[in-house]
Design an enzyme around this catalytic site. Structure first.
Site, PDB file in Angstrom:
ATOM      1  N   LYS A  91       9.915   1.686  -4.749  1.00  0.00           N
ATOM      2  CA  LYS A  91       8.888   2.798  -4.572  1.00  0.00           C
ATOM      3  C   LYS A  91       9.210   3.834  -5.841  1.00  0.00           C
ATOM      4  O   LYS A  91       7.938   4.300  -6.184  1.00  0.00           O
ATOM      5  CB  LYS A  91       8.835   3.176  -3.252  1.00  0.00           C
ATOM      6  CG  LYS A  91       8.135   2.393  -2.165  1.00  0.00           C
ATOM      7  CD  LYS A  91       7.699   2.959  -1.098  1.00  0.00           C
ATOM      8  CE  LYS A  91       6.926   1.911  -0.188  1.00  0.00           C
ATOM      9  NZ  LYS A  91       7.796   1.317   0.495  1.00  0.00           N
ATOM     10  N   GLU A 113       0.449   9.285   0.821  1.00  0.00           N
ATOM     11  CA  GLU A 113       0.710   8.867   2.546  1.00  0.00           C
ATOM     12  C   GLU A 113       2.012   8.435   2.492  1.00  0.00           C
ATOM     13  O   GLU A 113       2.518   7.887   1.549  1.00  0.00           O
ATOM     14  CB  GLU A 113      -0.595   8.015   2.706  1.00  0.00           C
ATOM     15  CG  GLU A 113      -0.170   6.324   2.197  1.00  0.00           C
ATOM     16  CD  GLU A 113      -0.070   6.114   0.835  1.00  0.00           C
ATOM     17  OE1 GLU A 113      -0.618   6.799   0.013  1.00  0.00           O
ATOM     18  OE2 GLU A 113       0.661   5.029   0.488  1.00  0.00           O
ATOM     19  N   SER A 379      14.270  -5.311  -2.105  1.00  0.00           N
ATOM     20  CA  SER A 379      13.296  -4.158  -2.554  1.00  0.00           C
ATOM     21  C   SER A 379      14.013  -2.876  -2.025  1.00  0.00           C
ATOM     22  O   SER A 379      13.580  -1.791  -2.493  1.00  0.00           O
ATOM     23  CB  SER A 379      12.091  -4.312  -1.654  1.00  0.00           C
ATOM     24  OG  SER A 379      12.186  -4.473  -0.262  1.00  0.00           O
TER      25      SER A 379
END
Ligand code: PLP
Length: 404
Positions: A91, A113, A379
């Site tokens: 991310k 968010e 990930s």
């Protein structure tokens, strides 16, 4: 024909996508549509972004040949180690890129968010790094479940805004962020956390994550002598790590694409987040996509043991690729993911995020040839998930009593 699956046409991937936003945000979204490509394509942006990815995030992330897992699954399995990035997941690639874009667009305030808190932490990190003001909207339920990420965000200087509408989870946090944006449109930049939201966000986020497959091309040449694998595997929530993994291979038909979504307790259990299996077309958070909803269009709460996959929609690019048969989508249940996470831990000494463990569980359901090159994106790292793994009590093979 370059990147036919990746290039939205007027904001649409096939029938999915678009920008369904309230009147008051039209100008903001339009400004972003007009400026994002010139800015992120500019030499000075690229230099700054690439510099931070290298020296701050720690890229390139390694491509690791998993020998024992390869033996078990009868293929040549490589793991793309996004878990080794600063802050522990993919991310950060997107959060830093969008924070740099916000600064170049002259915006002083950033909002985001978050569900599990991973995107919130990544955005708070990017804002601390760049000296920007940061507010993160988070459902009250998630704040209670993910205390340590709330504390990390606060420590990084972000304000965490509790959301108490609906189920008080990720979907409600997205709605709250959009509402806040509506009342502060001119000075606020909204950092969207996955390949979702109104056009151009799905494309913008996919481009920020495309560094994953850009690196794969030369790393595979180094390790295997050719620049593409036979099969790519990634987990999918909103779709950003999957988008980054497949970006430079989407139009290469020699590459099989397998995506693992969260089945929760089972696709027919009523407790699932398998949107590509169970969703129907609807509009959520500014885009047309597959959504889990009741027949009269109320959003249904998603359920998964993995907080990062717990979203009732899935990005428009992936809806289109799945609809056209370009990607194969498997639903992985909670217990299958937990088992797969333990297996990687015991065979390779890597504790994966439970999100990533969904991708690992797909290996069990696929057939490979012994020479097949398979790349699976890890990930994120699993430190945040240790308690959840242990709660499942699957592998209590009690070495503890051998201590004497
Ligand atoms: C957020 C998250 C995901 C799911 O999001 P995508 O946008 O689908 O990639 C997957 N893995 C980890 C570790 C995450 O933090």
């Amino acid at each position: 024909m370059e990147h036919s699956y990746l290039m939205p046409q007027k904001g649409f991937y096939g029938e999915f996508g678009g920008a369904y936003v309230p009147e008051i945000l039209h100008k903001c979204v339009h400004d972003l549509q007009e400026t994002y490509l010139p800015i992120i394509g500019s030499e000075s942006f690229r230099r700054e972004y690439r510099g931070l990815l290298k020296d701050y995030v720690g890229r390139p992330s390694p491509l690791y040949f998993a020998r024992r897992m390869s033996e078990k699954y009868g293929c040549r399995l490589y793991l793309k180690r996004e878990d080794l990035n600063h802050t522990g997941a993919h991310k950060i690639n997107n959060a830093i890129g969008q924070a740099l874009l916000a600064r170049r667009m002259g915006k002083s305030h950033v909002i985001a968010e978050t569900g599990a808190g991973q995107h919130g932490v990544a955005t708070a990190t990017a804002c601390a790094l760049l000296g920007m003001d940061c507010k993160v909207f988070m459902g009250k339920t998630d704040m209670d479940r993910q205390r340590s990420n709330v504390e990390r965000m606060r420590m990084l200087g972000a304000e965490v805004c509790p959301v108490t509408t609906g189920n008080m989870t990720l979907s409600d946090a997205c709605s709250a962020a959009i509402r806040y944006w509506c009342s502060h449109p001119s000075d606020t930049y909204y950092v969207v956390g996955s390949t979702m939201g109104p056009h151009p966000y799905p494309d913008l986020v996919a481009r920020m994550q495309s560094v994953i497959s850009e690196e794969l091309k030369w790393q595979l040449v180094e390790k295997t002598g050719r620049d593409y694998p036979d099969c790519l595997i990634a987990c999918i929530g909103g779709g950003s790590n999957a988008a980054g993994t497949i970006y430079h291979y989407a139009d290469n038909d020699r590459v099989r694409i397998v995506l693992a979504e969260a089945g929760g307790r089972g696709v027919n259990s009523g407790h699932t987040a398998a949107t590509l299996h169970c969703g129907s077309v609807g509009i959520l958070h500014g885009a047309r996509m597959l959504v889990m909803q009741t027949p009269d269009g109320q959003i249904e709460e998603a359920f998964s043991v993995s907080a990062g996959l717990d979203y009732p929609g899935v990005g428009p690019m992936h809806c289109n690729m799945a609809a056209k048969g370009r990607s194969e989508v498997l639903a992985i249940n909670d217990d299958e993911a937990i088992r797969a996470g333990y297996e990687l831990t015991r065979l390779e000494g890597i504790i994966p995020a439970i999100e990533s463990a969904h991708a690992l569980a797909a290996l069990n359901k696929l057939k490979f040839g012994a020479d097949d090159i398979v790349v699976l994106t890890l990930s994120g790292r699993g430190g945040k998930d240790v308690e959840t793994y242990l709660d499942f009590n699957l592998y209590v093979d009690g070495h503890d009593d051998d201590c004497e």
